[in-house]
Design an enzyme around this catalytic site. Structure first.
Site, PDB file in Angstrom:
ATOM      1  CB  VAL A 109     -34.664  -0.800  48.547  1.00 38.98           C
ATOM      2  CG1 VAL A 109     -33.462   0.068  48.890  1.00 38.98           C
ATOM      3  CG2 VAL A 109     -35.931  -0.201  49.148  1.00 38.98           C
ATOM      4  CG  ASP A 110     -38.782  -0.472  43.739  1.00 38.55           C
ATOM      5  OD1 ASP A 110     -39.191   0.689  43.583  1.00 38.55           O
ATOM      6  OD2 ASP A 110     -38.023  -1.034  42.919  1.00 38.55           O
ATOM      7  CG  HIS A 125     -29.560   3.462  48.659  1.00 41.57           C
ATOM      8  ND1 HIS A 125     -30.349   4.505  48.228  1.00 41.57           N
ATOM      9  CD2 HIS A 125     -28.299   3.957  48.720  1.00 41.57           C
ATOM     10  CE1 HIS A 125     -29.600   5.584  48.062  1.00 41.57           C
ATOM     11  NE2 HIS A 125     -28.356   5.281  48.344  1.00 41.57           N
ATOM     12  CB  CYS A 154     -30.800 -15.694  62.126  1.00 42.05           C
ATOM     13  SG  CYS A 154     -29.650 -16.779  61.277  1.00 42.05           S
ATOM     14  CB  CYS A 157     -27.440 -17.753  65.056  1.00 37.80           C
ATOM     15  SG  CYS A 157     -27.909 -16.083  64.548  1.00 37.80           S
ATOM     16  N   GLY A 194     -36.049  10.517  38.037  1.00 40.43           N
ATOM     17  CA  GLY A 194     -36.917  10.354  39.203  1.00 40.43           C
ATOM     18  C   GLY A 194     -36.202  10.396  40.529  1.00 40.43           C
ATOM     19  CB  THR A 195     -33.151  10.830  41.983  1.00 41.45           C
ATOM     20  OG1 THR A 195     -32.593  10.989  43.295  1.00 41.45           O
ATOM     21  CG2 THR A 195     -32.207  11.440  40.963  1.00 41.45           C
ATOM     22  CB  SER A 196     -35.330  14.675  45.471  1.00 41.14           C
ATOM     23  OG  SER A 196     -34.678  13.794  46.386  1.00 41.14           O
ATOM     24  CG  ASN A 220     -37.666  15.024  38.970  1.00 42.14           C
ATOM     25  OD1 ASN A 220     -38.780  15.277  39.390  1.00 42.14           O
ATOM     26  ND2 ASN A 220     -36.703  14.536  39.733  1.00 42.14           N
TER      27      ASN A 220
HETATM   28  C1  BV8 Z   1     -22.893   7.378  53.215  1.00 42.94           C
HETATM   29  C2  BV8 Z   1     -32.564   3.011  51.926  1.00 42.94           C
HETATM   30  C3  BV8 Z   1     -20.698   7.438  54.143  1.00 42.94           C
HETATM   31  C4  BV8 Z   1     -33.554   3.197  52.999  1.00 42.94           C
HETATM   32  C5  BV8 Z   1     -31.732   5.186  51.454  1.00 42.94           C
HETATM   33  C6  BV8 Z   1     -22.203  13.797  51.774  1.00 42.94           C
HETATM   34  C7  BV8 Z   1     -21.392  12.695  51.506  1.00 42.94           C
HETATM   35  C8  BV8 Z   1     -21.675  11.470  52.100  1.00 42.94           C
HETATM   36  C9  BV8 Z   1     -22.785  11.316  52.926  1.00 42.94           C
HETATM   37  C10 BV8 Z   1     -23.577  12.406  53.187  1.00 42.94           C
HETATM   38  C11 BV8 Z   1     -23.282  13.635  52.611  1.00 42.94           C
HETATM   39  N1  BV8 Z   1     -24.244  14.494  53.032  1.00 42.94           N
HETATM   40  C12 BV8 Z   1     -25.121  13.863  53.837  1.00 42.94           C
HETATM   41  C13 BV8 Z   1     -24.733  12.588  53.965  1.00 42.94           C
HETATM   42  C14 BV8 Z   1     -25.405  11.588  54.773  1.00 42.94           C
HETATM   43  C15 BV8 Z   1     -26.535  10.861  54.040  1.00 42.94           C
HETATM   44  C16 BV8 Z   1     -27.394  11.748  53.193  1.00 42.94           C
HETATM   45  O1  BV8 Z   1     -27.220  11.802  51.980  1.00 42.94           O
HETATM   46  N2  BV8 Z   1     -28.352  12.424  53.810  1.00 42.94           N
HETATM   47  C17 BV8 Z   1     -29.277  13.243  53.056  1.00 42.94           C
HETATM   48  C18 BV8 Z   1     -30.679  13.100  53.636  1.00 42.94           C
HETATM   49  C19 BV8 Z   1     -28.772  14.670  53.092  1.00 42.94           C
HETATM   50  N3  BV8 Z   1     -25.993   9.801  53.223  1.00 42.94           N
HETATM   51  C20 BV8 Z   1     -25.740   8.620  53.816  1.00 42.94           C
HETATM   52  O2  BV8 Z   1     -25.846   8.418  55.000  1.00 42.94           O
HETATM   53  C21 BV8 Z   1     -25.270   7.508  52.896  1.00 42.94           C
HETATM   54  N4  BV8 Z   1     -24.112   6.894  53.467  1.00 42.94           N
HETATM   55  O3  BV8 Z   1     -22.709   8.333  52.519  1.00 42.94           O
HETATM   56  O4  BV8 Z   1     -21.856   6.684  53.844  1.00 42.94           O
HETATM   57  C22 BV8 Z   1     -20.996   8.107  55.452  1.00 42.94           C
HETATM   58  C23 BV8 Z   1     -21.032   7.305  56.584  1.00 42.94           C
HETATM   59  C24 BV8 Z   1     -21.262   7.941  57.817  1.00 42.94           C
HETATM   60  C25 BV8 Z   1     -21.490   9.331  57.881  1.00 42.94           C
HETATM   61  C26 BV8 Z   1     -21.494  10.104  56.710  1.00 42.94           C
HETATM   62  C27 BV8 Z   1     -21.253   9.477  55.486  1.00 42.94           C
HETATM   63  C28 BV8 Z   1     -26.342   6.422  52.795  1.00 42.94           C
HETATM   64  C29 BV8 Z   1     -27.558   6.942  52.085  1.00 42.94           C
HETATM   65  C30 BV8 Z   1     -28.534   5.772  51.851  1.00 42.94           C
HETATM   66  C31 BV8 Z   1     -29.789   6.013  52.640  1.00 42.94           C
HETATM   67  N5  BV8 Z   1     -30.753   4.993  52.288  1.00 42.94           N
HETATM   68  N6  BV8 Z   1     -32.560   4.202  51.145  1.00 42.94           N
HETATM   69  C32 BV8 Z   1     -34.860   2.630  52.518  1.00 42.94           C
HETATM   70  O5  BV8 Z   1     -35.217   2.811  51.336  1.00 42.94           O
HETATM   71  O6  BV8 Z   1     -35.532   2.018  53.368  1.00 42.94           O
HETATM   72  S1  BV8 Z   1     -31.901   6.653  50.681  1.00 42.94           S
HETATM   73  C33 BV8 Z   1     -33.497   6.879  50.152  1.00 42.94           C
HETATM   74  O7  BV8 Z   1     -33.467   8.150  49.487  1.00 42.94           O
HETATM   75  C34 BV8 Z   1     -33.999   5.922  49.091  1.00 42.94           C
HETATM   76  O8  BV8 Z   1     -33.079   4.941  48.682  1.00 42.94           O
HETATM   77  C35 BV8 Z   1     -34.273   6.854  47.914  1.00 42.94           C
HETATM   78  O9  BV8 Z   1     -34.155   6.249  46.698  1.00 42.94           O
HETATM   79  C36 BV8 Z   1     -33.207   7.822  48.154  1.00 42.94           C
HETATM   80  C37 BV8 Z   1     -33.155   9.082  47.387  1.00 42.94           C
HETATM   81  O10 BV8 Z   1     -34.437   9.621  47.315  1.00 42.94           O
HETATM   82  P1  BV8 Z   1     -35.091   9.682  45.857  1.00 42.94           P
HETATM   83  O11 BV8 Z   1     -34.971   8.350  45.225  1.00 42.94           O
HETATM   84  O12 BV8 Z   1     -34.513  10.827  45.115  1.00 42.94           O
HETATM   85  O13 BV8 Z   1     -36.612   9.881  46.224  1.00 42.94           O
HETATM   86  P2  BV8 Z   1     -37.343  11.249  46.599  1.00 42.94           P
HETATM   87  O14 BV8 Z   1     -38.683  10.888  47.135  1.00 42.94           O
HETATM   88  O15 BV8 Z   1     -36.413  12.107  47.391  1.00 42.94           O
HETATM   89  O16 BV8 Z   1     -37.533  11.988  45.197  1.00 42.94           O
HETATM   90  C38 BV8 Z   1     -38.360  11.426  44.209  1.00 42.94           C
HETATM   91  C39 BV8 Z   1     -38.152  12.275  42.962  1.00 42.94           C
HETATM   92  O17 BV8 Z   1     -38.901  11.697  41.897  1.00 42.94           O
HETATM   93  C40 BV8 Z   1     -38.625  13.708  43.119  1.00 42.94           C
HETATM   94  O18 BV8 Z   1     -37.669  14.579  42.546  1.00 42.94           O
HETATM   95  C41 BV8 Z   1     -39.934  13.751  42.305  1.00 42.94           C
HETATM   96  O19 BV8 Z   1     -40.142  15.017  41.705  1.00 42.94           O
HETATM   97  C42 BV8 Z   1     -39.654  12.715  41.260  1.00 42.94           C
HETATM   98  N7  BV8 Z   1     -40.840  12.028  40.710  1.00 42.94           N
HETATM   99  C43 BV8 Z   1     -41.973  11.669  41.375  1.00 42.94           C
HETATM  100  N8  BV8 Z   1     -42.796  11.017  40.516  1.00 42.94           N
HETATM  101  C44 BV8 Z   1     -42.150  10.965  39.316  1.00 42.94           C
HETATM  102  C45 BV8 Z   1     -40.906  11.610  39.443  1.00 42.94           C
HETATM  103  N9  BV8 Z   1     -40.037  11.723  38.411  1.00 42.94           N
HETATM  104  C46 BV8 Z   1     -40.405  11.199  37.229  1.00 42.94           C
HETATM  105  N10 BV8 Z   1     -41.583  10.559  37.026  1.00 42.94           N
HETATM  106  C47 BV8 Z   1     -42.474  10.430  38.043  1.00 42.94           C
HETATM  107  N11 BV8 Z   1     -43.638   9.820  37.820  1.00 42.94           N
END
Ligand code: BV8
Length: 254
Positions: A109-110, A125, A154, A157, A194-196, A220
């Protein structure tokens, strides 16, 4: 599945695919922005005042304490404001020119992909620089960092503004999700960078690409659940690996 630390170790057929694919898509996560100084979500730097993103990035948390959630976003926006894209972002914007058909999908979101020149990133997102009126639904850009009023309201409003971001438990925008699924379904080559691979539905895009016979390449620092789906995983920082990949196939790295 094969795991490597150097681009030159990739099999010839994989390098061939990276060089000659016509329709290419990429999914990025917080790791792509890590080398720009942006904290990731699940790494050791992912905490804020002992809260985890999953506790604050929810409609329930905002309803319960909008000030607390806005203080978290204000902290992130203020930290982000001076930061700039890294060579991983720039290599991805170069790929738009190198490939006939390139779609960038990001969970981030950056706004750093846009800043690096990516023209139409699919921001799954939302965007931390956009705010939405809770009452009217109107979306405005606000780059004040730190925020002037807490919580922001806002101008029309006087109602509460919220970040124009998809929180846990909220559905993604239909059109945006359709573009992301199409990008995964129709590509010949899919980068996952770069996603987990934890958050859904974003994490499913790699499997969708693989099921549609695309070659999946993961970049990654460490293996993830996506590693089992990928044809090849390159372990290393994306700001180093992405320009190397582009150069290895004759592209013009940043
Ligand atoms: C939804 C905004 C329908 C916030 C974010 C199955 C199906 C559907 C939904 C679900 C499901 N199972 C669970 C769910 C619910 C939930 C979910 O996924 N929960 C997780 C925790 C299990 N999903 C939702 O709620 C989604 N909605 O599906 O709607 C619905 C509706 C109601 C009920 C159920 C379903 C909405 C998800 C959106 C959440 N919002 N962001 C904000 O940013 O303020 S998600 C948040 O995590 C960020 O956006 C982020 O980008 C995202 C994913 O994380 P990563 O980007 O992967 O970051 P992370 O730190 O985890 O990993 C970094 C990686 O980079 C690591 O692997 C690391 O090793 C690597 N790395 C580090 N440095 C480097 C590198 N790689 C390369 N080079 C480097 N230098």
């Amino acid at each position: 599945m094969s795991i490597h630390t150097k681009v030159s170790d990739l099999a010839d057929n994989i390098l061939e695919k990276i060089k000659n694919s016509k329709r290419v898509s990429a999914l990025t996560g917080a790791g792509v922005s890590a080398e720009s100084g942006v904290p990731t979500f699940r790494g050791s730097d992912g905490l804020w005042n002992n809260y985890r993103a999953e506790e604050l990035a929810t409609p329930q948390a905002f309803k319960r304490d909008p000030n607390l959630v806005w203080r978290w976003y204000d902290w992130r926006r203020t930290l982000l404001a001076p930061l700039r894209p890294n060579d991983g972002h720039y290599a991805l914007s170069q790929m738009e020119k190198f490939y006939d058909d390139f779609t960038l999908v990001t969970q981030n979101v950056d706004g750093l992909h846009r800043m690096a020149g990516s023209k139409t990133p699919v921001e799954l997102h939302g965007n931390i620089w956009l705010m939405r009126c809770v009452s009217e639904g109107t979306v405005t850009e606000n780059r004040n960092a730190p925020l002037v009023a807490m919580p922001p309201v806002c101008n029309d409003c006087g109602g509460l503004l919220r970040p124009h971001i998809v929180w846990f438990g909220e559905s993604l925008d239909e059109d945006i999700l359709t573009r992301a699924f199409r990008a995964a379904e129709q590509c010949d080559l899919f980068f996952v960078i770069g996603t987990s691979g934890v958050v859904q539905p974003s994490a499913s895009l790699a499997s969708i690409a693989q099921q549609n016979s695309a070659t999946v390449i993961e970049i990654n620092l460490e293996p993830t659940p996506i590693t089992d789906v990928a044809d090849a995983t390159l372990l290393g920082p994306s700001a180093k690996i992405m320009p190397e990949l582009l150069e290895a196939v004759g592209g013009n790295p940043p």
